[in-house]
Scaffold this motif. Structure first.
Motif, short mmCIF file in Angstrom:
data_model
loop_
_atom_site.label_atom_id
_atom_site.label_comp_id
_atom_site.label_asym_id
_atom_site.label_seq_id
_atom_site.Cartn_x
_atom_site.Cartn_y
_atom_site.Cartn_z
N GLN A 16 -16.14 -32.15 28.36
CA GLN A 16 -15.60 -33.21 27.50
C GLN A 16 -15.18 -32.65 26.15
O GLN A 16 -14.15 -33.04 25.60
N ALA A 17 -15.96 -31.73 25.60
CA ALA A 17 -15.61 -31.11 24.32
C ALA A 17 -14.31 -30.32 24.44
O ALA A 17 -13.44 -30.40 23.58
N ARG A 18 -14.16 -29.57 25.54
CA ARG A 18 -12.91 -28.82 25.77
C ARG A 18 -11.73 -29.77 25.89
O ARG A 18 -10.65 -29.51 25.36
N ALA A 19 -11.91 -30.89 26.58
CA ALA A 19 -10.83 -31.87 26.76
C ALA A 19 -10.38 -32.44 25.41
O ALA A 19 -9.19 -32.71 25.22
N LEU A 20 -11.31 -32.61 24.47
CA LEU A 20 -10.94 -33.12 23.15
C LEU A 20 -10.04 -32.16 22.39
O LEU A 20 -9.33 -32.55 21.47
N LEU A 21 -10.07 -30.88 22.78
CA LEU A 21 -9.28 -29.85 22.09
C LEU A 21 -7.91 -29.63 22.72
O LEU A 21 -7.12 -28.84 22.21
N GLU A 22 -7.61 -30.33 23.82
CA GLU A 22 -6.32 -30.15 24.48
C GLU A 22 -5.18 -30.45 23.53
O GLU A 22 -5.21 -31.43 22.79
N LEU A 27 -8.79 -21.87 16.93
CA LEU A 27 -8.92 -20.63 16.17
C LEU A 27 -10.30 -20.01 16.36
O LEU A 27 -10.45 -18.80 16.31
N HIS A 28 -11.28 -20.86 16.55
CA HIS A 28 -12.66 -20.38 16.74
C HIS A 28 -13.41 -21.42 17.55
O HIS A 28 -13.31 -22.60 17.29
N ARG A 29 -14.16 -20.96 18.55
CA ARG A 29 -15.00 -21.86 19.34
C ARG A 29 -16.28 -21.11 19.68
O ARG A 29 -16.24 -20.00 20.19
N GLU A 30 -17.39 -21.71 19.35
CA GLU A 30 -18.69 -21.09 19.60
C GLU A 30 -19.66 -22.15 20.10
O GLU A 30 -19.69 -23.26 19.57
N GLU A 31 -20.42 -21.83 21.12
CA GLU A 31 -21.44 -22.73 21.62
C GLU A 31 -22.80 -22.21 21.21
O GLU A 31 -23.13 -21.06 21.45
N GLU A 32 -23.57 -23.05 20.57
CA GLU A 32 -24.94 -22.70 20.17
C GLU A 32 -25.87 -23.39 21.17
O GLU A 32 -25.85 -24.61 21.33
N ASP A 33 -26.68 -22.60 21.86
CA ASP A 33 -27.56 -23.12 22.90
C ASP A 33 -28.94 -22.51 22.67
O ASP A 33 -29.19 -21.37 23.04
N ALA A 34 -29.83 -23.26 21.98
CA ALA A 34 -31.10 -22.66 21.59
C ALA A 34 -32.17 -23.72 21.38
O ALA A 34 -31.87 -24.86 21.04
N TRP A 45 -31.26 -27.57 21.31
CA TRP A 45 -29.95 -27.81 20.70
C TRP A 45 -28.86 -27.15 21.53
O TRP A 45 -28.98 -26.01 21.96
N HIS A 46 -27.78 -27.88 21.73
CA HIS A 46 -26.57 -27.32 22.33
C HIS A 46 -25.43 -27.89 21.47
O HIS A 46 -25.09 -29.07 21.60
N VAL A 47 -24.91 -27.05 20.60
CA VAL A 47 -23.95 -27.50 19.59
C VAL A 47 -22.65 -26.71 19.74
O VAL A 47 -22.68 -25.50 19.97
N PHE A 48 -21.51 -27.38 19.58
CA PHE A 48 -20.21 -26.73 19.60
C PHE A 48 -19.69 -26.63 18.18
O PHE A 48 -19.61 -27.63 17.47
N HIS A 49 -19.34 -25.42 17.76
CA HIS A 49 -18.72 -25.18 16.46
C HIS A 49 -17.26 -24.84 16.74
O HIS A 49 -16.98 -23.88 17.46
N VAL A 50 -16.34 -25.62 16.19
CA VAL A 50 -14.92 -25.45 16.52
C VAL A 50 -14.07 -25.50 15.25
O VAL A 50 -14.30 -26.35 14.39
N ILE A 51 -13.11 -24.60 15.18
CA ILE A 51 -12.06 -24.67 14.18
C ILE A 51 -10.76 -24.72 14.97
O ILE A 51 -10.46 -23.82 15.76
#
Length: 60
Positions: A16-22, A27-34, A45-51
């Motif tokens: 769903q997060a990827r679909a929002l970026l269509e 420029l930057h995409r990082e998944e934080e899974d910790a 936590w599972h957080v998406f950091h996106v620019i």
């Protein structure tokens, strides 16, 4: 939306997060899974950091 959490929060799956970026230039995409903590105790936590930006001409 995922049924878990607080009414003031939004939850999305990775797909769903990827679909929002269509249509955007990512420029930057990082998944934080910790593991971590929250004000209510332990949490995973599972957080998406996106620019991202709309594609288009570069201003001179």
């Amino acid at each position: 939306m995922h049924p878990v959490g607080d009414e003031g929060m939004t939850f999305r799956t990775a797909d769903q997060a990827r679909a929002l970026l269509e249509g955007l230039e990512v420029l930057h995409r990082e998944e934080e899974d910790a593991p971590g903590t929250s004000c209510t105790g332990p949490k995973h936590w599972h957080v998406f950091h996106v620019i991202a930006r709309r594609p288009g001409p570069v201003d001179a």
